[in-house]
Design an enzyme around this catalytic site. Structure first.
Site, PDB file in Angstrom:
ATOM      1  N   PRO A  62       0.899  -1.232   0.020  1.00 64.10           N
ATOM      2  CA  PRO A  62      -0.066  -0.093  -0.139  1.00 64.10           C
ATOM      3  C   PRO A  62       0.914   1.295  -0.100  1.00 64.10           C
ATOM      4  CG  PRO A  62       0.215  -1.149   2.203  1.00 64.10           C
ATOM      5  CD  PRO A  62       0.823  -2.138   1.141  1.00 64.10           C
ATOM      6  N   HIS A  63       0.429   2.229  -0.765  1.00 65.37           N
ATOM      7  CA  HIS A  63       1.200   3.429  -0.853  1.00 65.37           C
ATOM      8  C   HIS A  63       0.454   4.779  -0.892  1.00 65.37           C
ATOM      9  CE1 HIS A  63       1.461   1.657  -4.753  1.00 65.37           C
ATOM     10  NE2 HIS A  63       1.140   2.826  -5.126  1.00 65.37           N
ATOM     11  N   GLY A  64       0.848   5.941  -0.569  1.00 69.26           N
ATOM     12  CA  GLY A  64       0.199   7.112  -0.817  1.00 69.26           C
ATOM     13  C   GLY A  64       1.084   8.095  -0.958  1.00 69.26           C
TER      14      GLY A  64
END
Lengths: 146, 454
Positions: A62-64
């Protein structure tokens, strides 16, 4: 270094991917990498909604990229088989979480993350991560990447 | 076998690279050559070269964002999502090798493509010209406006040394911007042909074109000469490796400039001078016969080379007919014909926008001011960029103006033109009609002859 022991949880207690993201984001928040925990979680989950970051082999990344991130970071958590809508439908047990500031000028960390992403496609590398027992082991393995 | 890939995802943080790795591993597993371009947040890495694409048997696009596609025309292209690439990397290669050809999906398209490529080759001549012209335009505009500003103080105010008018003329005129115009044109034509080493011989050739009074057409000749001479030098002179360094710094500038310069002096210089004197005496013989025909011919000459030998002969002939204090019909025709090319072309850029490049349309705005100031050079960028279509158009327009000016018996009492000397014109109404008619003729002829800019 993008990762440190404060960003690692070797036995994250979580049943859903939201809980996993929240758990790892909280570590990053406590370590001062994020100034707005909710905003970061929202960015990561929005990204998940586009398509799952579970890439198969029991791994999710997951990344943002949001202004809530003050310093680029990499977090890691081992979890007990969480469903992540994976491409290969297998549950996820290794999670890397990535945060990048929105207005990011430097690209070094992005290159490092690119290297890590490539490395995850390698089976031996994944096995080593699974066998690792301590945070120090994890950091030692990741140091071979960077 | 050679497999290429392009990967991209919206955030470009992880999946771009994982997909790249998946494609690389799958291809290597089959023993194929592989190269994958990644378009992630660090920008484009490992970019595919035209050579790579030429050699490739298939191209896999694992992209969730749009990527440049034209380069893959005629190749087998498999377009999938990033997640598909990660899910089924093994099957990818086989699928890609059976993928449909991108772009030209049928024979007529392919034929059209080949024709397009040939046309691109043919336009090499225009490409070199346009390169020179695009570098020249700012000099024409800056110089022309500076001269026009000088004229605001009176058409001969610059003759007073030490005045603002004289400085403005020095900035814009032959000692300044207009003096650089032809060398820049020639230099960058040569640059386009022969790359950097072409610049010095080209500019020097352009400077000689000015000395020879051969105008911008002389400059174009100098530019092409210099470009091809430098190409020739590069091809023929082979030095041992240790001496290769002196080729661009010593051999090419010296040999190239000498060759261009001497050819200009010995081969171009003679005809230019004789054209000038021959035309001058031709006009002298013509005077006293039919004034309208004389006006027509003066118009043709003024527009032909704008500052070259033909134009100068007409201008000199015009000033020669001036007797102090009285107006001359010939001089009036010369001036009117000299104003038409920039005015007509400026009008054409307004009426036929799609026939001109953006830079040309901008130059068109400046050309209005230059035309009104009797600075014929304002038309040079247009003429130099497309001489075969533009020069006849401005010649016809100027000829119409020259003939009408004669017909209306307009006269001019000073050896200059433009708005600033309208006080010295008699029958100003007929004169303005002559100007407008010529400009309109030029504009429509250019519009009819020129092709659309793609």
């Amino acid at each position: 270094m993008l990762i440190n022991e404060a960003l690692i949880d070797m036995a994250l207690d979580a049943d859903t991917k939201e809980e996993v993201v929240r758990g790892l984001a909280t570590l990053a928040y406590k370590d001062g990498k994020i100034n707005d925990c909710e905003k970061y979680i929202e960015a990561v989950l929005n990204r998940e909604a586009e398509y799952s970051t579970a890439v198969g082999f029991g791994i999710a990344i997951p990344h943002g990229k949001t202004e809530a991130v003050t310093e680029p970071f990499l977090g890691f958590g081992k979890v007990k088989e969480v469903d992540w809508n994976a491409l290969d439908t297998k549950p996820v047990d290794l999670v890397f979480i990535i945060g990048v500031p929105k207005k990011d000028s430097g690209s070094l960390h992005l290159k490092l993350l690119a290297k890590l992403s490539r490395k995850l496609m390698n089976e031996t590398f994944r096995d080593e991560l699974r066998k690792a027992e301590t945070k120090k082991d994890i950091i030692a393995i990741l140091e071979t990447v960077f | 076998m050679k497999i290429l890939g392009v990967t991209a995802c919206p955030t470009g943080i992880a999946h771009t690279y994982m997909a790249a790795e998946a494609i690389e591993q799958a291809a290597k597993g089959k023993g194929y050559d592989v190269k994958v371009e990644t378009r992630g947040s660090v920008g484009v890495e490992n970019e595919l070269t035209p050579q790579d694409i030429k050699e490739a048997d298939a191209i896999i696009l694992a992209c969730d964002t749009s990527v440049p596609m034209e380069r893959f025309n005629g190749k087998r292209v498999l377009s999938i999502s990033v997640s598909q690439a990660l899910k089924d990397s093994e099957g990818l290669i086989a699928k890609a090798l059976k993928a449909p050809i991108y772009g030209s999906s049928n024979l007529t398209d392919e034929v059209a493509d080949i024709k397009k490529q040939r046309a691109a080759g043919r336009t090499g001549f225009y490409k070199h010209l346009m390169n020179g012209v695009s570098f020249m335009i700012p000099f024409v505009v800056a110089g022309g406006i500076a001269i026009a500003l000088s004229f605001l103080f009176g058409y001969n105010a610059f003759e007073q040394e030490g005045t603002l008018a004289s400085y403005l003329m020095s900035i814009g005129g032959g000692a300044g911007a207009f003096g650089l115009m032809v060398p820049i044109l020639a230099g960058y034509i040569a640059y386009s042909i022969a790359d950097r080493p072409g610049l010095a011989p080209g500019m020097i050739g352009g400077a000689i074109a000015i000395q020879l009074n051969s105008g911008f057409l002389g400059g174009i000749i100098a530019g092409f000469l210099a470009g091809y001479i430098v190409v020739l030098i590069k091809k023929t002179i082979k030095l041992p490796k240790t001496l290769q360094g002196i080729l661009p710094v010593l051999i090419i500038p010296v040999l190239g400039s000498l060759a261009v310069g001497l050819i200009m002096f010995y081969i171009i210089g003679g005809p230019v001078a004789s054209i000038n004197t021959a035309l001058y005496s031709f006009l002298e013989n013509l005077s006293g016969t039919n004034a309208v025909i004389l006006g027509l011919i003066i118009g043709l000459m003024m527009a032909f080379d704008m500052g070259g030998p033909v134009n100068k002969a007409a201008y000199a002939f015009g000033t020669g007919t001036l007797v102090a204090g009285t107006g001359s019909m010939t001089m009036a025709a010369v001036m009117a014909a000299g104003m038409v090319p920039p005015l007509g072309l400026a009008l054409a850029t307004l009426l036929f926008r799609n026939k001109f490049s953006k830079a040309e349309r901008e130059a068109g705005k400046a050309a209005v001011v230059l035309g009104l100031s009797f600075i014929t050079e304002g038309a040079i960028p247009f003429a130099a960029a497309d001489p075969i279509r533009v020069i006849p158009s401005i010649m016809v327009g100027s000829a119409v103006t020259g003939a009408l000016s004669m017909l209306f018996r307009a006269t001019l009492a000073v050896p200059h033109g433009g708005l600033f000397v309208l006080f010295a014109v008699e029958n100003i109404f007929g004169y303005i009609i002559a100007l407008a008619a010529g400009a309109i003729v030029t504009a429509f002829m250019v519009g009819a002859l020129k092709k659309n800019v793609s």
